[in-house]
Each structure stands twice: as structure tokens, then as C-alpha cells.
Scaffold this active site. Structure first.
Site, mmCIF file in Angstrom:
data_model
loop_
_atom_site.group_PDB
_atom_site.id
_atom_site.type_symbol
_atom_site.label_atom_id
_atom_site.label_comp_id
_atom_site.label_asym_id
_atom_site.label_seq_id
_atom_site.Cartn_x
_atom_site.Cartn_y
_atom_site.Cartn_z
ATOM 1 N N GLU A 243 0.822 -1.210 0.000
ATOM 2 C CA GLU A 243 0.000 0.000 0.000
ATOM 3 C C GLU A 243 0.852 1.254 0.000
ATOM 4 O O GLU A 243 0.612 2.192 -0.752
ATOM 5 C CB GLU A 243 -0.916 0.000 1.219
ATOM 6 C CG GLU A 243 -1.909 1.130 1.246
ATOM 7 C CD GLU A 243 -2.912 0.993 0.130
ATOM 8 O OE1 GLU A 243 -3.300 2.033 -0.416
ATOM 9 O OE2 GLU A 243 -3.286 -0.136 -0.200
ATOM 10 N N ASP B 225 0.957 4.038 -3.018
ATOM 11 C CA ASP B 225 0.605 5.446 -2.823
ATOM 12 C C ASP B 225 1.711 6.378 -3.306
ATOM 13 O O ASP B 225 1.444 7.402 -3.936
ATOM 14 C CB ASP B 225 0.307 5.722 -1.344
ATOM 15 C CG ASP B 225 -1.025 5.144 -0.893
ATOM 16 O OD1 ASP B 225 -1.817 4.761 -1.762
ATOM 17 O OD2 ASP B 225 -1.261 5.075 0.327
ATOM 18 N N SER C 275 -7.740 1.682 -3.569
ATOM 19 C CA SER C 275 -6.464 2.178 -3.052
ATOM 20 C C SER C 275 -5.563 2.666 -4.175
ATOM 21 O O SER C 275 -4.679 3.492 -3.945
ATOM 22 C CB SER C 275 -5.745 1.069 -2.287
ATOM 23 O OG SER C 275 -6.518 0.615 -1.210
ATOM 24 N N GLY D 59 -24.392 10.001 -16.083
ATOM 25 C CA GLY D 59 -24.351 10.938 -14.968
ATOM 26 C C GLY D 59 -23.755 10.269 -13.733
ATOM 27 O O GLY D 59 -23.067 9.253 -13.818
ATOM 28 N N ASP E 276 -23.310 8.025 -10.482
ATOM 29 C CA ASP E 276 -23.825 6.747 -9.983
ATOM 30 C C ASP E 276 -22.974 6.303 -8.801
ATOM 31 O O ASP E 276 -21.819 6.724 -8.663
ATOM 32 C CB ASP E 276 -23.828 5.682 -11.083
ATOM 33 C CG ASP E 276 -22.467 5.453 -11.701
ATOM 34 O OD1 ASP E 276 -21.578 4.911 -11.001
ATOM 35 O OD2 ASP E 276 -22.266 5.807 -12.881
#
Length: 302
Positions: free
Chosen positions: A22, A26, A219, A281, A283
């Protein structure tokens, strides 16, 4: 400037089991995409001071104490809304509102369990994620493929704590009209809908411990969208203008929505249902869509 937030010591289920991956993800999709934008990486260990919020509020308070808070914050962690008290949820959401008022764009990954929450689980009613339901941040869902469609993992739905913000009223009403009676009784139709936007979130390539691999999840999507915002801020500041700050009123405006790629196919199954279908549009799978940088430059006046 960026803030990348990771909570290595917390119990947040979304990505704790792959905390090392992770962190690399990032960094690689912020520093790598918004190269040259100053970046701060914040990691919260076990010694957090905000109780069940497990470091989320500590980080906001740290940023609010700065003379000039970082202009973009992306976080790839979250949990299920049902695990958080209303009082704590309100406290954190109000803190994000303060941060947005100070000029910071706050983005969060929406979760990886479709309509069943942060991670896939058995359920009879849909499970909203936290803090994506807070109306003072931008929640990011996921897409897949080069001809983008909604990623099935993309958590999305409606908060059981927070009501519909004014900026979302029209877009949400249009979706619910299209949805009709589908999933009736399984979600809170009066709640704040999320995610707000999306980015690629499947088969995303990274390098981890010297080897190339691919990862899936919102993520991936949140730092990617955050990089786009950081690059827009870079251009705005160079032109003598202010950074974007709290993003949602702009995103839901006519100009903002038109600068996003509307994702109209796919769904986010869970709880023994097909979940919510993507549609024209906004959702609750991919939000208003994925970023088109050149169109966004024009939309912010550049």
C-alpha cells in the site's frame, strides 16, 4: 503539496494486510504522476490519540495546526460505517470540513467490497463505508480496462449517517429515478451518495521489493485522482490563482462534471445482488466519472 496518509498500526480492514504494498503504491502513483510536487508521507503507528478513529483525526489536527496545510491529502484506507459511532463520525467529518475550508482537497478510497463494504462480506443489506460518506471529502471509486467500465470491487452506495449534501441533490435524484425499485429496502435512499469520482483500480502495475507486480483496489484510484488534482493546483498556482481546496461543489457543477469521463457500464455486486449499475451521470459505483486532464484544465479556468 501532497499528504499521503497510511495507518500502519490501525485495524482498518481495507488494506491493512498489505500495508507495505500500500505504501509503495501510494508513493508511486503520486510522486510518479505528479513529479515535482512536494510530498509528505504520514504514517500513524499504534500510539494514536483519537481512540476508535485510529489516527484519522490525529492527522487532521496535525495538518490544521500548520500555518499552511498541505493542499491535497489522499488516503487509501477506510472501514465500514457501522463500525463507527455517529458522534465520532461527525467529529471527523467536521474536521475534514475545516481542512477543506483551509484549502485542502481531501480524497479517500471508497473501499473494495462493492455494496458489501470495505471488503467483500456476507450481508443482507448494503454496507456503507467510512469516511467516504462524509460530505466534506471526495470519495474515489474504481474502474477497469482501457475502455473503462466500473470495477466490480468499487465500493459505493449511500450513507446511513450523513444526509444528501446540496451539491449532490440533483445528480443523486436523477440516478434514483433511473434506478427505480432496484435494491429497494437495501440502502438508505436519503443518505449522501458515494463515490464522487473514479480512476483506474484494477491491474495497476507497481514495483514492490524490487519486483514488478500488479494490484487491485480503490487504493489505486485515490492516489491517481489526487495526482491529477495536484497537477491542476500546480498550474493554478503558477498562474497566480488559488488551489482547488474542497473539490465537490466544483465536480458536481455543470463544468466540472463535463470535464470527467462518464462511466456508463458495470456494477458493484455484493450482498447476493448485482449491486448498483453504473449509469449516465453520477452513480454510486464510479461517481461522476474519471478525470480528463485537458478538459479539467479548461474547467478550472486555465
Amino acid at each position: 503539496t501532497f499528504t499521503l496518509e497510511t495507518l500502519d498500526g490501525g485495524s482498518n480492514p481495507q488494506t491493512k494486510s498489505k500495508a507495505g504494498v500500500e505504501a509503495d503504491l501510494d508513493v508511486q502513483y503520486t510522486v510518479g504522476l505528479a513529479t515535482g510536487v512536494p510530498t509528505a508521507f504520514i504514517s500513524v503507528g499504534d500510539d494514536y490519540q483519537d481512540g476508535d478513529l485510529e489516527g484519522f483525526l490525529d492527522i487532521v489536527n496535525y495538518l490544521l495546526d500548520k500555518d499552511t496545510p498541505n493542499q491535497v491529502m489522499t488516503t487509501s484506507y477506510g472501514e465500514n460505517e457501522s463500525d463507527m459511532s455517529v458522534e465520532l463520525a461527525d467529529s471527523l467529518c467536521n474536521a475534514y470540513a475545516q481542512l477543506g475550508a483551509r484549502g485542502t482537497t481531501v480524497l479517500f478510497a471508497s473501499g473494495d467490497g462493492g455494496v458489501s463494504g470495505s471488503q467483500s462480506q456476507s450481508c443482507t443489506t448494503f454496507v456503507p463505508t467510512f469516511p467516504s460518506g462524509c460530505p466534506f471529502l471526495t470519495s474515489v471509486g474504481a474502474t477497469t480496462g482501457t475502455s473503462e467500465t466500473a470495477a466490480t470491487l468499487s465500493a459505493g452506495g449511500f450513507s446511513n449517517i450523513f444526509g444528501t449534501p446540496d451539491y449532490q441533490t440533483t445528480a443523486k435524484a436523477a440516478y434514483l429515478k433511473t434506478l427505480g425499485s432496484t435494491n429497494s429496502g437495501k440502502y438508505n435512499s436519503s443518505g449522501r451518495g458515494y463515490p464522487d469520482v473514479a480512476a483506474i483500480g484494477q491491474n495497476v502495475g507497481i514495483v514492490y521489493q524490487g519486483s514488478s507486480t500488479s494490484v487491485d483496489g480503490t487504493s489505486c484510484a485515490s492516489p491517481i485522482f489526487a495526482s491529477v488534482v495536484a497537477l491542476l493546483n500546480d498550474r493554478l498556482i503558477a498562474a497566480g490563482k488559488s488551489p482547488l481546496g474542497f473539490l465537490n461543489p466544483f465536480l458536481y457543477s455543470t463544468a466540472g462534471a463535463a470535464a470527467l469521463n462518464d462511466i456508463k457500464s458495470g456494477s458493484n455486486p455484493g450482498c447476493n445482488t448485482n449491486g448498483f449499475p453504473a449509469a449516465t451521470g453520477w452513480d454510486p459505483v464510479t461517481g461522476l466519472g474519471t478525470p480528463n486532464f485537458s478538459k479539467l484544465l479548461t474547467a478550472v479556468g486555465l
